[in-house]
Design an enzyme around this catalytic site. Structure first.
Site, PDB file in Angstrom:
ATOM      1  N   ARG A 239     -10.811  -5.326  -4.201  1.00 39.28           N
ATOM      2  CA  ARG A 239     -11.184  -5.002  -3.455  1.00 39.28           C
ATOM      3  C   ARG A 239     -11.063  -5.396  -2.066  1.00 39.28           C
ATOM      4  NH1 ARG A 239     -10.434  -0.742  -5.391  1.00 39.28           N
ATOM      5  NH2 ARG A 239     -11.705   1.061  -6.084  1.00 39.28           N
ATOM      6  N   GLU A 268     -10.583  -1.986   5.845  1.00 42.76           N
ATOM      7  CA  GLU A 268     -10.180  -1.164   4.643  1.00 42.76           C
ATOM      8  C   GLU A 268     -11.111  -0.310   5.330  1.00 42.76           C
ATOM      9  OE1 GLU A 268      -7.816  -0.510   1.226  1.00 42.76           O
ATOM     10  OE2 GLU A 268      -7.567  -2.541   1.473  1.00 42.76           O
ATOM     11  N   HIS A 291      -2.808  -1.686  -0.344  1.00 35.91           N
ATOM     12  CA  HIS A 291      -3.106  -0.653  -1.280  1.00 35.91           C
ATOM     13  C   HIS A 291      -2.722  -0.056  -2.099  1.00 35.91           C
ATOM     14  CE1 HIS A 291      -7.737   0.051  -2.267  1.00 35.91           C
ATOM     15  NE2 HIS A 291      -7.266   0.076  -2.958  1.00 35.91           N
TER      16      HIS A 291
END
Length: 339
Positions: A239, A268, A291
Site C-alpha cells: 500500500r 493514490e 498498482h
C-alpha cells in the site's frame, strides 16, 4: 413458484465469464458498470455510486470508499464483496451498523503479487529501465547491474504474500530477515525474525507486505530510510501509505538509496502528492507499475470467483468463509432459525 433473482453490480474491470456464469447459475443477474477509460470505481462520487447501486442486492467492488452515508442510501444492498484483500477504504463499523456484510477475496491474488515483487527486485537491480531506454535510442552501452543471488532480503510483514515472496526467494539463496507480528513458523521457513531497525540496517533489499493501518502508516519515512544501506533497494507492492514518498524521493535524488520498485503510491489516496509520484516515475533507478501486482488474468479470475462465492453465500442466507469476512452486521440466527 420461482425464487426472485438477485441483482449484482460489479464496479471492477476484467470480470470474467466463469465468475459471471457462477452468479447466473445461483439466481443472480449481473450488471458490470460501464466505466470510462482509465476510470476506477474509487474515482466515482457517492451520488454516482448510489445511482449505480440503487437496485443492487450485492456489490462486487474494487477501491471505492464504503461509508455510512453511502450504505444508508442503499437499503436493498446486502453484501459488499471486495475483489482484493486490502480494506482500508471500507468502514467496517458502518457496514455492521447498516446490517450488511463485507468480504475480501483472501487467497485469490497472493501468488500474482509475490511474483510481481520478485520481478521488481530483478528489474531494479539489473537496471532494466536504463537498458530499455538506451536501446530505444540505439544506445547499446551496458549498464552494470547487481545480483539478487545470495543477498540479504528484508521482508516486512509475513502474511500470505510475504510468505509467497519468501518461498520464491529460496531459489536465489538469499538471507531472509523477517519483521512480523506473527513470527510462528518463520524459522522453519528459513527466515530470521528481527526488529524493523535491524532489518533496515542489514538488508540489501527491503520489501513491504504489511497491511495499512494507523500503526504502519508512513513506517518508511526519513528516519527509516536513513537506516538503510546506500546500496539498498526498496520494494513496495503493498500500500502506498506505508511509505512517505516525498522522503523516498529525497533519499533517491541524494543518492542515499540505490533504487526502488514501486507498484503503489501515496498519491493514490492523496492526489495532492501526484507531483511527488511524477518525479519518482522519472528517476532512472526507479521502476514503477500502476498498482498492477494483483492484475494477472489468473489472479483476477481467482479473486472474481471468490468475491462471487462470498456474495452468493450472503444472498442465500449462509456465511461466507470466515477468513473472508471483515464485517457482518446481520442479526444472529437463533436455534429456531429466526433472527
Amino acid at each position: 413458484m420461482l425464487k426472485p433473482r438477485h441483482n449484482i453490480v460489479v464496479t471492477q474491470r476484467f470480470f470474467d465469464s466463469t465468475a459471471a456464469d457462477f452468479l447466473g447459475r445461483h439466481g443472480c443477474d449481473v450488471v458490470v458498470a460501464d466505466l470510462a477509460p482509465g476510470q476506477a470505481d474509487g474515482d466515482l462520487s457517492e451520488p454516482q455510486l448510489i445511482e449505480l447501486l440503487a437496485d443492487a442486492d450485492a456489490w462486487i467492488v474494487g477501491h471505492a470508499n464504503i461509508t455510512f452515508s453511502l450504505l444508508n442510501s442503499l437499503p436493498r444492498l446486502q453484501v459488499i464483496a471486495r475483489r482484493g484483500v486490502g480494506y482500508e477504504r471500507v468502514d467496517t463499523a458502518a457496514v455492521e451498523a447498516a446490517g450488511k456484510v463485507a468480504t475480501i477475496a483472501i487467497g485469490g491474488n497472493d501468488a500474482s503479487v509475490a511474483d510481481h515483487t520478485v520481478a521488481l527486485m530483478l528489474a531494479v537491480c539489473r537496471q532494466l529501465k536504463q537498458c530499455q531506454k538506451g536501446l530505444s535510442t540505439n544506445d547499446w552501452s551496458i549498464p552494470l547491474g547487481g545480483d539478487l543471488y545470495r543477498k540479504t532480503v528484508g521482508i516486512v510483514g509475513l502474511g500470505r504474500i510475504g510468505r509467497g515472496v519468501l518461498q520464491r526467494l529460496s531459489g536465489f539463496e538469499v538471507k531472509p530477515l523477517i519483521h512480523t507480528t506473527s513470527p510462528d513458523g518463520v524459522h522453519a521457513e528459513g527466515g530470521v525474525v528481527v526488529d524493523l531497525e535491524t532489518l533496515l540496517r542489514e538488508s540489501d533489499f527491503v520489501t513491504l507486505h504489511a497491511p495499512l493501518n494507523p500503526a504502519t502508516q508512513g513506517m518508511i519515512d526519513e528516519r527509516a530510510l536513513k537506516l538503510m544501506k546506500r546500496s539498498a533497494v526498496l520494494i513496495n507492492t503493498a500500500r502506498g501509505g506505508l511509505v512517505r514518498d516525498a522522503d523516498l524521493l529525497r533519499a533517491l535524488t541524494e543518492k542515499r538509496l540505490a533504487g526502488a520498485g514501486l507498484d503503489v503510491f501515496e498519491s493514490e489516496s492523496n492526489p495532492a502528492l501526484m507531483p511527488v509520484t511524477a518525479q519518482l516515475i522519472q528517476l532512472p533507478n526507479v521502476v514503477v507499475t500502476p498498482h498492477v501486482g494483483a492484475s494477472t488474468v489468473e489472479g483476477l479470475n481467482r479473486t472474481n470467483l471468490i468475491a462471487a462465492q462470498c456474495a452468493v453465500a450472503v444472498l442465500e442466507g449462509r456465511s461466507p468463509p470466515s477468513h473472508c469476512v471483515i464485517a457482518d452486521g446481520r442479526r444472529p440466527v437463533g436455534q429456531d432459525g429466526q433472527p
